[in-house]
Design a protein around this motif. Structure first.
Motif, PDB file in Angstrom:
ATOM      1  N   LYS A 165       0.836  -1.203   0.000  1.00  0.00           N
ATOM      2  CA  LYS A 165       0.000   0.000   0.000  1.00  0.00           C
ATOM      3  C   LYS A 165       0.866   1.246   0.000  1.00  0.00           C
ATOM      4  N   ASP A 166       0.717   2.059  -1.042  1.00  0.00           N
ATOM      5  CA  ASP A 166       1.355   3.378  -1.108  1.00  0.00           C
ATOM      6  C   ASP A 166       2.859   3.324  -0.821  1.00  0.00           C
ATOM      7  N   GLY A 167       3.539   2.371  -1.449  1.00  0.00           N
ATOM      8  CA  GLY A 167       4.979   2.274  -1.277  1.00  0.00           C
ATOM      9  C   GLY A 167       5.404   1.628   0.032  1.00  0.00           C
ATOM     10  N   LYS A 168       4.435   1.119   0.779  1.00  0.00           N
ATOM     11  CA  LYS A 168       4.749   0.429   2.030  1.00  0.00           C
ATOM     12  C   LYS A 168       4.292  -1.022   1.928  1.00  0.00           C
ATOM     13  N   VAL A 169       4.814  -1.843   2.833  1.00  0.00           N
ATOM     14  CA  VAL A 169       4.449  -3.258   2.857  1.00  0.00           C
ATOM     15  C   VAL A 169       4.093  -3.623   4.290  1.00  0.00           C
ATOM     16  N   PHE A 170       3.114  -4.492   4.448  1.00  0.00           N
ATOM     17  CA  PHE A 170       2.688  -4.869   5.799  1.00  0.00           C
ATOM     18  C   PHE A 170       3.659  -5.896   6.366  1.00  0.00           C
ATOM     19  N   ASP A 171       4.204  -5.576   7.516  1.00  0.00           N
ATOM     20  CA  ASP A 171       5.128  -6.469   8.212  1.00  0.00           C
ATOM     21  C   ASP A 171       4.311  -7.353   9.146  1.00  0.00           C
ATOM     22  N   LEU A 172       4.155  -8.620   8.812  1.00  0.00           N
ATOM     23  CA  LEU A 172       3.329  -9.517   9.613  1.00  0.00           C
ATOM     24  C   LEU A 172       3.930  -9.794  10.980  1.00  0.00           C
ATOM     25  N   LEU A 173       5.237  -9.655  11.108  1.00  0.00           N
ATOM     26  CA  LEU A 173       5.875  -9.894  12.403  1.00  0.00           C
ATOM     27  C   LEU A 173       5.690  -8.702  13.341  1.00  0.00           C
ATOM     28  N   LYS A 174       5.687  -7.494  12.773  1.00  0.00           N
ATOM     29  CA  LYS A 174       5.492  -6.286  13.589  1.00  0.00           C
ATOM     30  C   LYS A 174       4.029  -5.875  13.680  1.00  0.00           C
ATOM     31  N   GLY A 175       3.220  -6.327  12.714  1.00  0.00           N
ATOM     32  CA  GLY A 175       1.809  -5.972  12.723  1.00  0.00           C
ATOM     33  C   GLY A 175       1.534  -4.562  12.257  1.00  0.00           C
ATOM     34  N   GLU A 176       2.350  -4.036  11.345  1.00  0.00           N
ATOM     35  CA  GLU A 176       2.159  -2.671  10.856  1.00  0.00           C
ATOM     36  C   GLU A 176       2.799  -2.497   9.489  1.00  0.00           C
ATOM     37  N   TYR A 177       2.384  -1.421   8.809  1.00  0.00           N
ATOM     38  CA  TYR A 177       3.004  -1.091   7.519  1.00  0.00           C
ATOM     39  C   TYR A 177       4.370  -0.474   7.764  1.00  0.00           C
ATOM     40  N   VAL A 178       5.335  -0.886   6.957  1.00  0.00           N
ATOM     41  CA  VAL A 178       6.689  -0.312   7.043  1.00  0.00           C
ATOM     42  C   VAL A 178       7.103   0.111   5.633  1.00  0.00           C
ATOM     43  N   ALA A 179       8.041   1.029   5.571  1.00  0.00           N
ATOM     44  CA  ALA A 179       8.523   1.498   4.272  1.00  0.00           C
ATOM     45  C   ALA A 179       9.146   0.339   3.513  1.00  0.00           C
ATOM     46  N   GLN A 180       8.785   0.218   2.253  1.00  0.00           N
ATOM     47  CA  GLN A 180       9.349  -0.855   1.429  1.00  0.00           C
ATOM     48  C   GLN A 180      10.694  -0.391   0.885  1.00  0.00           C
ATOM     49  N   LYS A 181      11.753  -1.114   1.252  1.00  0.00           N
ATOM     50  CA  LYS A 181      13.083  -0.739   0.803  1.00  0.00           C
ATOM     51  C   LYS A 181      13.180  -0.909  -0.705  1.00  0.00           C
ATOM     52  N   GLN A 182      13.657   0.123  -1.355  1.00  0.00           N
ATOM     53  CA  GLN A 182      13.747   0.089  -2.814  1.00  0.00           C
ATOM     54  C   GLN A 182      15.094   0.631  -3.251  1.00  0.00           C
ATOM     55  N   ASP A 183      15.857  -0.199  -3.937  1.00  0.00           N
ATOM     56  CA  ASP A 183      17.121   0.247  -4.504  1.00  0.00           C
ATOM     57  C   ASP A 183      16.812   1.302  -5.564  1.00  0.00           C
ATOM     58  N   PRO A 184      17.350   2.524  -5.428  1.00  0.00           N
ATOM     59  CA  PRO A 184      17.045   3.581  -6.403  1.00  0.00           C
ATOM     60  C   PRO A 184      17.450   3.205  -7.829  1.00  0.00           C
ATOM     61  N   ARG A 185      18.350   2.229  -7.969  1.00  0.00           N
ATOM     62  CA  ARG A 185      18.762   1.802  -9.298  1.00  0.00           C
ATOM     63  C   ARG A 185      17.684   0.952  -9.964  1.00  0.00           C
ATOM     64  N   TYR A 186      16.660   0.535  -9.189  1.00  0.00           N
ATOM     65  CA  TYR A 186      15.565  -0.267  -9.724  1.00  0.00           C
ATOM     66  C   TYR A 186      14.383   0.595 -10.182  1.00  0.00           C
ATOM     67  N   ALA A 187      14.564   1.902 -10.195  1.00  0.00           N
ATOM     68  CA  ALA A 187      13.452   2.791 -10.540  1.00  0.00           C
ATOM     69  C   ALA A 187      12.908   2.497 -11.933  1.00  0.00           C
ATOM     70  N   THR A 188      11.598   2.366 -12.026  1.00  0.00           N
ATOM     71  CA  THR A 188      10.935   2.105 -13.297  1.00  0.00           C
ATOM     72  C   THR A 188      10.620   3.421 -14.000  1.00  0.00           C
ATOM     73  N   LEU A 189      10.102   3.320 -15.203  1.00  0.00           N
ATOM     74  CA  LEU A 189       9.694   4.526 -15.922  1.00  0.00           C
ATOM     75  C   LEU A 189       8.638   5.301 -15.141  1.00  0.00           C
ATOM     76  N   GLN A 190       7.700   4.564 -14.509  1.00  0.00           N
ATOM     77  CA  GLN A 190       6.646   5.238 -13.746  1.00  0.00           C
ATOM     78  C   GLN A 190       7.234   6.049 -12.596  1.00  0.00           C
ATOM     79  N   ILE A 191       8.275   5.521 -11.969  1.00  0.00           N
ATOM     80  CA  ILE A 191       8.890   6.229 -10.846  1.00  0.00           C
ATOM     81  C   ILE A 191       9.696   7.431 -11.334  1.00  0.00           C
ATOM     82  N   LEU A 192      10.365   7.297 -12.467  1.00  0.00           N
ATOM     83  CA  LEU A 192      11.231   8.361 -12.969  1.00  0.00           C
ATOM     84  C   LEU A 192      10.456   9.525 -13.573  1.00  0.00           C
TER      85      LEU A 192
END
Length: 790
Positions: A437-464
């Motif tokens: 959701k919105d660039g975050k991923v649900f951490d089932l161990l913590k029970g909350e949304y956390v920022a999804q780590k993204q290597d900036p070198r993996y940026a797609t056309l949509q991101i750029l």
């Protein structure tokens, strides 16, 4: 700081070991490939180094001949040296990384590691390609330093093509060593790293084997046949076309059974342990050597008439391939839905046999994946990535879950009788709407949304992309601001084919780039970069004898390609996948190329009865000549002949490196080992060229052979026809190609300009569209997606 990994060794020259060695060589690393000394050698043979190295030599030879190819180019094999573990272990003293891919037996690995510890340098990373043995057992008795430098690097087969690399470490592993291994995997080998835990079959094979075995058991329970299951579990389920049973044939039934057995034997407390129990009929298939492609027959095989036949699980006899017509009807329609999320959603919603089967196997697999969080991996992202990178699924399990609707799928899974972990129930109770959701991923161990780590070198056309709308747009293409002064041109046609809208947009985009940007990148989305010109438009125009319209189209594309070539700002093409015909001509017009390693390129127009007409004939020849110093008396006819062969024989490069060797790309063009980084690396290349004072090339003219060259090439063609290697129509096309490449009719060798070459190319192209046999070839390709030899 760690010493760069330059010298490597692979121990075990089987399919996996030789594949790992080949890919290390693809990355430019020195590799020592070792295996045991073959048993039962005669006394004389025991003194012969060639005989003693027989297993390693055989493994290397198989890698060189492998199809699909293990090496990017056969010359890469020169980086691999061979030896054996009795005579050559001392050569490991200079290695930075040693990986073993020997038999999956604990005693053998323990004995090998004991020997390695005595010879490898202190800084050397020692790795195992095991898929299931415990690290604590493998390293028992080894020193602290050995354990600090020990990692599991579990590659997937075929190593060159599968992105997934599972990395697992023990508690004694040094964090800096692990980070060094990760950088090597990602930056040097181009792999996608998934961190697994020290559990049997780690992440990919644990989830993949469960999904496969659950599917096999469900087939028997529902009374379906292998072809029915593959029709459901392939493209409609967002899995590869090879689906379930065809995948088993590709992997090998013996290998598949071994993975399942390992799970069943090791996972004694797994609540779904019985799923891994191999059915008796598969046991019998293994006994009868019905192992799949490696034995020319598994679940499927080709009969004497080349027709595909299916194995009946009940009788173990082959029959004509059939399948349930109702299932076929549903799955054929779903295969046409481009969005994998929408495709899976429609499959599960189907109320017939296809949907019923899909719900049963999917819900079981999703529940099992959720229950494994914390045991085999700590995040849903790790499992999703493992299945996409290691099994070529379009969507990972949790991405499928989101596509089906998170909350309603939780209810459906529980209604189907599958147990979900409390973490998922709490996630639903919290009001979460999906795992992502919105660039975050649900951490089932913590029970909350956390920022999804993204290597900036993996940026797609949509991101750029910058802004809410493209800078330029028409029905076939659009250009976006990619930031940092770079304009990004993208095609929107089917299979990114070239049509009049695309041609028009190329020129407009270059104009805009020159006036408002400092560089341009041509980067497409979809399965392939560009499959060439829109052949249907050519066929329709030829059928209506609209020769001037065809000529106008040809001149238009030639002009667009040349407009890029002489742009005042650098243009970088970012090809990947199929880059054929006009797609390759586009790359030849770019100032530079940043290609994905897995780029399959060639000028294939002869296959549809034509020659390259978008400046490809001219630019390919010009590229072969551009490195000749001025004043040098080179035999240009040799260049002409090689270009002639590449085009006339429809040579397709099977990697970006092979494309360089064939002259399709320049030696200085870049190669992205990880396709996910392609757009960013292409953009960086354009920025670098712009920042380095880019100037467009100066038009050149070359002295071409004229009629003497045409005559010589024609003799070559006549020989091919006489030998039955070419048809008369092949010869007609080849002779027209010879005229273009030799500078036209009209006498002796002379200097020929680009504009003259382009006119010759256009004339030959247009004239061939009027040939009935060329029209047959074009129509056959459109209808059957394969070439016609007529």
């Amino acid at each position: 700081m760690h010493k760069p990994i330059r010298r490597t060794a692979v121990i075990g020259a089987g399919v996996m070991g030789s594949g790992i060695a080949a890919h290390f060589a693809n990355a430019g690393l020195e590799v020592l490939l070792l295996d045991i000394v073959p048993p039962n050698l005669t006394d004389a043979e025991k003194k012969d180094p060639a005989k003693r190295n027989g297993f390693a030599a055989g493994g290397l030879e198989k890698a060189i001949k492998a199809r699909p190819a293990a090496f990017f180019h056969k010359d890469n094999a020169r980086l691999v040296k061979i030896g054996n573990v009795e005579d050559d272990l001392d050569k490991l003293k200079d290695c930075d990384l040693v990986i073993e891919a020997i038999i999956e037996k604990m005693e053998a690995k323990q004995a090998l590691f004991e020997k390695l510890e005595k010879v490898v340098p202190q800084h050397c990373i020692v790795a195992s390609n095991t898929s299931g043995l415990r690290i604590s057992e493998m390293t028992k008795g080894r020193s602290d330093n050995f354990k600090k430098h020990f990692v599991v690097l579990h590659f997937f087969n075929p190593v060159r093509y599968m992105k997934l690399l599972e990395i697992v470490v023990g508690p004694e592993a040094d964090k800096d060593v692990l980070a060094h291994a990760v950088r090597f995997a990602e930056d040097v080998l181009g792999k996608g790293v998934v961190f697994g835990k020290d559990t049997p079959n780690f992440v990919g094979n644990r989830i993949g084997a469960h999904a496969m075995m659950a599917t096999i058991h469900q087939m028997i329970a529902d009374g379906l046949q292998p072809e029915d299951v593959d029709n459901i579990t392939g493209t409609p389920m967002a899995h590869p076309k090879s689906a379930s049973f065809r995948t088993a044939d590709l992997v090998g039934l013996d290998t598949f059974a071994h993975v399942a057995d390992n799970c069943y034997d090791s996972l004694t407390t797994d609540e779904d342990r019985d799923v891994f129990k191999v059915p008796e009929y598969i046991r019998k298939m293994v006994e009868k050597k019905l192992l799949g492609d490696k034995t020319k027959g598994g679940f499927f095989k080709r009969g004497a008439d080349k027709q595909v036949m299916t194995l009946d699980p009940k009788t173990l006899e082959y029959r004509a391939k059939g399948g349930d017509e109702a299932i076929k009807g549903v799955t054929k329609g779903l295969a046409k839905v481009e969005d994998p999320r929408e495709r899976v959603k429609k499959l599960v919603a189907d109320q017939g046999k296809a949907g019923d089967f899909a719900r049963k196997v999917l819900y079981r697999s999703l529940a099992y994946s959720a229950r494994r969080i914390g045991e085999i991996a700590d995040s849903v992202v790790a499992i999703d990535d493992a299945m996409k990178w290691g099994y070529n699924w379009e969507l990972g399990p949790f991405e499928v879950w989101d596509a089906l609707g998170f909350a309603e799928t939780v209810d459906a899974i529980e209604k189907a009788g599958h147990k979900l972990p409390d973490s998922v129930k709490k996630m639903k109770a919290s009001g979460a709407t999906g795992f992502y959701k919105d660039g975050k991923v649900f951490d089932l161990l913590k029970g909350e949304y956390v920022a999804q780590k993204q290597d900036p070198r993996y940026a797609t056309l949509q991101i750029l992309r910058r802004g809410s709308a493209p800078v330029l747009k028409n029905d076939g293409a659009e250009a976006w601001d990619l930031g940092d002064g770079i304009l990004g041109l993208t095609f929107k046609t089917k299979a990114n084919s070239i049509d009049p809208d695309v041609i028009s947009m190329i020129g407009q985009a270059v104009d805009k780039a020159e006036s408002e940007f400092r560089g341009m990148v041509v980067a497409n989305e979809g399965e392939h970069f560009c499959v060439g010109a829109n052949l249907l438009l050519v066929v329709m125009a030829a059928g209506a004898q609209q020769w001037e319209d065809i000529r106008k189209m040809v001149h238009g594309y030639q002009g667009a390609v040349q407009r890029m070539k002489y742009s005042r700002v650098p243009v970088v093409a970012a090809p990947y996948g199929m880059t054929l015909g006009g797609g390759l001509e586009l790359c030849m017009g770019a100032g530079a190329v940043q290609a994905a390693a897995e780029t399959y390129s060639g000028l294939v127009e002869v296959g549809v009865g034509l020659i390259p007409g978008g400046a490809g004939t001219m630019n390919m020849l010009w590229r072969s000549l551009e490195g000749i110093p001025e004043g040098m008396h080179a035999n240009i006819y040799e260049n002409v002949t090689q270009v002639f062969k590449n085009i006339a024989l429809v040579k397709v490069a099977t990697s970006a490196e092979e494309a360089k060797a064939l002259g399709y790309f320049r030696r200085t063009d870049g190669v992205s080992f990880d396709k996910a980084r392609l757009v960013v690396e292409a953009k960086n290349k354009a920025i670098g060229m712009a920042s380095s004072g880019y100037h467009p090339p100066i038009p050149r003219a070359y002295r071409l052979p004229g009629e003497s060259g045409i005559a010589t090439l024609s003799m070559m063609v006549d020989t091919l026809v006489a030998g039955g290697f070419a048809s008369e129509h092949d010869a007609k096309i080849a002779r027209k190609l010879a005229v273009v490449l030799c500078g036209g009719l009209g006498g002796a060798a002379r200097e020929v300009t680009e504009s003259e070459m382009l006119e010759l190319e256009a004339e030959a192209f247009v004239s061939l569209t009027g040939e009935p046999k060329s029209q047959e070839r074009m129509q056959f390709m459109l209808m059957n997606n394969k070439p016609l030899r007529n």
